[in-house]
Design an enzyme around this catalytic site. Structure first.
Site, PDB file in Angstrom:
ATOM      1  N   ARG A  56       0.837  -1.203   0.000  1.00 12.12           N
ATOM      2  CA  ARG A  56       0.000   0.000   0.000  1.00 12.12           C
ATOM      3  C   ARG A  56       0.873   1.255   0.000  1.00 12.12           C
ATOM      4  O   ARG A  56       0.464   2.308  -0.467  1.00 12.12           O
ATOM      5  CB  ARG A  56      -0.952   0.004   1.201  1.00 12.12           C
ATOM      6  CG  ARG A  56      -1.870   1.225   1.265  1.00 12.12           C
ATOM      7  CD  ARG A  56      -3.111   0.972   2.107  1.00 12.12           C
ATOM      8  NE  ARG A  56      -2.781   0.546   3.452  1.00 12.12           N
ATOM      9  CZ  ARG A  56      -2.559   1.379   4.484  1.00 12.12           C
ATOM     10  NH1 ARG A  56      -2.633   2.687   4.309  1.00 12.12           N
ATOM     11  NH2 ARG A  56      -2.282   0.904   5.673  1.00 12.12           N
TER      12      ARG A  56
ATOM     13  N   TYR B 109     -14.274  14.817 -17.704  1.00 14.32           N
ATOM     14  CA  TYR B 109     -14.736  13.437 -17.607  1.00 14.32           C
ATOM     15  C   TYR B 109     -15.847  13.388 -16.563  1.00 14.32           C
ATOM     16  O   TYR B 109     -15.796  14.068 -15.542  1.00 14.32           O
ATOM     17  CB  TYR B 109     -13.567  12.530 -17.221  1.00 14.32           C
ATOM     18  CG  TYR B 109     -13.960  11.093 -17.012  1.00 14.32           C
ATOM     19  CD1 TYR B 109     -14.568  10.373 -18.029  1.00 14.32           C
ATOM     20  CD2 TYR B 109     -13.724  10.458 -15.803  1.00 14.32           C
ATOM     21  CE1 TYR B 109     -14.944   9.050 -17.849  1.00 14.32           C
ATOM     22  CE2 TYR B 109     -14.081   9.135 -15.611  1.00 14.32           C
ATOM     23  CZ  TYR B 109     -14.695   8.438 -16.634  1.00 14.32           C
ATOM     24  OH  TYR B 109     -15.067   7.133 -16.439  1.00 14.32           O
TER      25      TYR B 109
ATOM     26  N   LYS C 117      -5.924   3.755 -20.095  1.00 11.71           N
ATOM     27  CA  LYS C 117      -6.068   4.126 -21.496  1.00 11.71           C
ATOM     28  C   LYS C 117      -4.757   3.914 -22.261  1.00 11.71           C
ATOM     29  O   LYS C 117      -4.287   2.794 -22.385  1.00 11.71           O
ATOM     30  CB  LYS C 117      -6.563   5.569 -21.589  1.00 11.71           C
ATOM     31  CG  LYS C 117      -7.722   5.913 -20.640  1.00 11.71           C
ATOM     32  CD  LYS C 117      -8.957   5.068 -20.848  1.00 11.71           C
ATOM     33  CE  LYS C 117     -10.183   5.581 -20.124  1.00 11.71           C
ATOM     34  NZ  LYS C 117     -10.140   5.611 -18.661  1.00 11.71           N
TER      35      LYS C 117
END
Length: 393
Positions: A59, A112, A209
């Protein structure tokens, strides 16, 4: 740090060279472990007290994360980077790290959809005011500044309408007022655009992406200074938007081919956009690389290529546009963008589930809008696919 004169094709292969030397392998190792051991209490204390330690707890960091970070920092020209489990994880973590109750944020009318929801719905819950401005006229940003304005969020080109924001102009007046600028560079990629070169403080990406490039991971990246990275990382560890070692490894593999993929994608998309402009069944085409684009001049100034995404309006209604998208054979009807395969969506169908009617109107999304992400297929095959699908409307 690699030689600044080395080209991006070489950067993506060698910016993580120190890890190659440590591991002694050509292909990177996957450190699929949640935690790492210490040899003694002194070493453990050092590991636990070092921000972004790559060998303490995943983490906090992981050696595969470190390799991605080294490449992304070089590509974007920043001191360092952070990785997260999604693009929205990167955006939300950044915003929640840099603003507090009583602050004011300036955003765009077009973002977005999930970024829009953070601005409209989440930040006000925590006492942060947001003003949205039409980004095509940069003066709107400056006119919206207040004494408590802490941050300006930009996204260029914008998802899904491909409006372009003048990065240099926004940064120029932001710096005069001591305001941080965050840029979502997802739709451009660091191959086509480097916001940090214009003075942007934090660059965020949905690495799902272009950076991953194969539609097989969900990931995010934050590129910034060492100082801001430590502040953002502190929030990141609390929120827990952790990129798994396997997804980090897949992202690393995707980055290796990013420059060569972008070269083909840029070429394909520009050729397809010009082709669409000539078709009688198409009402409007929006692509920053076209001379007909309203901000083509700004796009040329700040971009080296114009990316995969073309937005266009069909001469037809909601149902006709749905039929067109459903009739495409080579191009898959699916969300996301920037991968090796072409994808297309009826934008109104995708966004109406997340945005209300007023938000849809503000975002400038008509019912006959298509968002087309061009992949690596042969351009003539893509043209033929569009022509056969247009027969359905």
């Amino acid at each position: 740090m690699v030689d600044k004169n080395i080209n991006k094709e070489t950067v993506v292969l060698h910016a993580d060279g120190e890890w190659k030397q440590k591991e002694g392998t050509v292909a990177p190792a996957i450190y699929y472990t949640a935690t790492f051991s210490a040899n003694d209490p002194t070493e453990f204390a050092e590991m636990a007290g070092t921000p972004r330690h790559g060998n303490y707890y995943t983490r906090y960091g992981n050696p595969v994360h470190d390799r991605v970070i080294s490449i992304m920092a070089e590509l974007e020209g920043t001191e360092t980077a952070l990785v997260s489990s999604s693009g929205m994880g990167a955006i939300a973590t950044t915003l929640l790290s840099l603003v507090s109750a009583g602050d004011h944020v300036i955003a765009q009318t077009r973002h977005y959809m999930s970024t829009t929801k953070i601005m409209d719905e989440m930040l006000p819950r925590f006492g942060v005011e947001t003003t949205v401005v039409e980004q095509a006229d940069v003066k709107n940003f400056e006119e919206a500044i207040r004494p408590n304005t802490k941050l300006i969020m930009i996204e260029t080109p914008v998802n899904p309408t491909l409006v372009v924001t003048d990065i240099e102009a926004v940064v120029e007046f932001a710096k005069k007022h001591g305001i941080l600028v965050v840029a979502d560079n997802t739709f451009a990629s660091p191959i086509n655009q480097r916001p940090h070169d214009f003075g942007v403080d934090v660059i965020v990406h949905s690495a799902t992406k272009y950076l991953g490039g194969h539609h097989d991971i969900t990931a995010g990246v934050i590129c910034t200074s060492n100082e801001l990275a430590e502040k953002i990382w502190d929030t990141h560890t609390s929120l827990g938007s952790v990129l798994s070692p396997m997804d980090a490894w897949l992202l690393l593999r995707g980055l290796r081919t990013l420059p060569v993929r972008m070269e083909r994608i840029n070429e394909n998309a520009l050729r397809l956009a010009k082709f669409l402009e000539q078709l009688p069944q198409i009402e409007n085409v929006y692509y920053p690389g076209l001379e007909s684009h309203p901000q083509h001049g700004i796009a040329k100034k700040q971009m080296k290529g114009f990316g995969a995404v073309i937005a266009f309006a069909i001469k037809g209604d909601y149902a006709a546009t749905q039929r067109f998208v459903s009739s495409l054979k080579l191009t898959t009807n699916a969300v996301s963008l920037g991968g090796v395969e072409s994808l297309a969506v009826h934008t109104a169908s995708m966004w109406e589930g997340a945005l209300n009617e007023e938000q849809m109107k503000t975002a400038g999304i008509p019912v006959n809008f298509v968002r087309f992400s061009v992949g690596l297929e042969h351009i003539e095959d893509l043209k033929a696919d569009v022509l056969q699908a247009l027969k359905s409307i």
